[in-house]
Design an enzyme around this catalytic site. Sequence first.
Site, PDB file in Angstrom:
ATOM      1  N   LYS A  50      55.493   9.445  22.491  1.00  0.00           N
ATOM      2  CA  LYS A  50      56.076   8.363  22.391  1.00  0.00           C
ATOM      3  C   LYS A  50      56.145   7.409  21.506  1.00  0.00           C
ATOM      4  O   LYS A  50      55.277   6.510  21.468  1.00  0.00           O
ATOM      5  CB  LYS A  50      56.789   7.613  23.698  1.00  0.00           C
ATOM      6  CG  LYS A  50      58.040   7.611  23.954  1.00  0.00           C
ATOM      7  CD  LYS A  50      58.667   6.856  24.942  1.00  0.00           C
ATOM      8  CE  LYS A  50      59.851   6.372  25.520  1.00  0.00           C
ATOM      9  NZ  LYS A  50      60.459   6.189  26.294  1.00  0.00           N
TER      10      LYS A  50
ATOM     11  N   SER B 125      64.943   7.518  28.242  1.00  0.00           N
ATOM     12  CA  SER B 125      64.673   7.259  26.867  1.00  0.00           C
ATOM     13  C   SER B 125      63.628   8.167  25.952  1.00  0.00           C
ATOM     14  O   SER B 125      63.775   8.028  24.613  1.00  0.00           O
ATOM     15  CB  SER B 125      64.161   6.304  25.948  1.00  0.00           C
ATOM     16  OG  SER B 125      63.418   5.134  27.383  1.00  0.00           O
TER      17      SER B 125
ATOM     18  N   SER C 170      62.901   5.842  32.113  1.00  0.00           N
ATOM     19  CA  SER C 170      63.336   6.728  30.405  1.00  0.00           C
ATOM     20  C   SER C 170      62.411   8.235  30.968  1.00  0.00           C
ATOM     21  O   SER C 170      62.045   8.466  30.238  1.00  0.00           O
ATOM     22  CB  SER C 170      62.588   5.810  30.057  1.00  0.00           C
ATOM     23  OG  SER C 170      64.342   5.181  29.724  1.00  0.00           O
TER      24      SER C 170
HETATM   25  N1  GLN Z   1      68.772   4.384  30.796  1.00  0.00           N
HETATM   26  C1  GLN Z   1      67.108   2.982  31.051  1.00  0.00           C
HETATM   27  C2  GLN Z   1      67.516   2.098  30.161  1.00  0.00           C
HETATM   28  O1  GLN Z   1      68.567   1.831  29.371  1.00  0.00           O
HETATM   29  C3  GLN Z   1      66.164   2.892  31.395  1.00  0.00           C
HETATM   30  C4  GLN Z   1      65.637   3.029  30.229  1.00  0.00           C
HETATM   31  C5  GLN Z   1      64.332   2.968  30.350  1.00  0.00           C
HETATM   32  O2  GLN Z   1      63.990   3.183  30.854  1.00  0.00           O
HETATM   33  N2  GLN Z   1      63.097   3.519  29.497  1.00  0.00           N
HETATM   34  O3  GLN Z   1      67.350   0.734  30.787  1.00  0.00           O
END
Ligand code: GLN
Length: 478
Positions: free
Chosen positions: A67, A142, A166
């Site tokens: 990532k 994400s 995410s």
């Molecule tokens: N969807 C969540 C957010 O936008 C989690 C994102 C994540 O785990 N990085 O904060």
Amino acid sequence: MNINQLTAREILDLIEKKKASPGEVYDSVLRQVKAADKEIHAYVRVHDAAGANSAGSPSVPVPIGIKDNICVTGVETTCCSRILQGFKPPYDATVIRKLKATGAVFVGTTNMDEFAFGSSTENSCYGPTRNPWDRSRVPGGSSGGSAAAVAGHEAIWALGSDTGGSIRQPAAFCGVVGLKPTYGRVSRYGLIAFASSLDQIGPITKDVTDSALLLGIIAGYDEYDSTSADVPVPDYTRALVNDVKGLRIGIPKEYFVEGIEAQVKRAVMASIDVLKKCGAVFEEVSLPHTEYAIAAYYIVATAEASSNLARYDGVQYGLRRQPKEERKSPLIDMYEETRDLGFGPEAKRRIMLGTYSLSSGYYDDYYLKGLKVRTLIKQDFDNVFRKCDAILTPTAPTTAFKIGEKSDDPLSMYLSDVYTISANLSGIPAISVPCGFSTEGLPVGLQVLAKPFAEETLFRVAYTYEQNTPWHKKRASL
Ligand code: GLN
């Protein structure tokens, strides 16, 4: 079957029996990247063969996607944000150092929502990733690039990060396995911070066996991360037993009410029957503060994000811009222009939300209250784990949605995290495994949660489930 569709365990067996070489495995993955990634866009950077092969003895030469928020020496790392364009870390994240030591092969850098803010990978400055099961849909986020790379046979393994879901939600949307380890299980050194009290790095793989293998490589205490726990790393592959007899599993009643898609509910209910037949004992439990989890998360996470993002001011990292005309002073102008150009809309929204809840006058009403609710959510889990070994829930309330469907409605996007964020708020580990498909052919994810440092329980439940169902063998056709 093509080599790139195999699991790492299967590939390592082939290599051991001299039926395949590490070079053939890598070539097969790279061929798929070249054939499929124009459409899927799982990667934002693909390494050439020379740069890909890491040093170290190649005991586990598995092609892996990383990532874009995990630092690799000399490799541009941007969190898919314009503000970090050109930033090349001078050091390896601890997880990267560990992977290099096993001879893992870095295929490339995977797409993500800017700074991991999002649930769809649409908030990337490089444009969205597409779901390998249906290219008109998002892969989740994400870590959508990582999940799509594994589901699209463009990597055998991938690393993601999980602050509120995410890793697990994109794994569910893409029909692969995603694990968020216990907070402190895996070093965050070299992970570019979103919300430091919630972030964890974890594996995205095709099955539970590979998840156990990869966690075994990256887990462990690290003197460079003061939040990493000095707890021995067990041999996780020993937890891969097809047996849940007598295991007590809780089903939280608050997780099956409004907002859940009927097909998701049906798949998760069917998985309860599978595990019941294998001898697990189910009981209904209550996590009464669940309804406040999203609110608490979006206070705590944005507060931490706003302070973590303060360091991007054009001085030390990435982008620097000076406006054409002087407005206030050369330095202030440079800060403002750089941040205005460098951050996308969701990053700006989070900086504003977080700054607001941390500001004097609002701190007690928002940030402090968010922390108190966080404690209550954690206590809910403590109570359930006094009588249960694990908890079973859907990973996400829906299957993968269409690209663009939620981009104008941040609140409905935030709601897709409803089942995942509590694990981050309370620090516990959780895994998502494929548990079926919708009538449109979209994967559904099943989430298993356990006590802190009980990843072995997750593997045991998930492995048993996998051994008694066919879902993990399905591959997207690309
Ligand atoms: N969807 C969540 C957010 O936008 C989690 C994102 C994540 O785990 N990085 O904060």
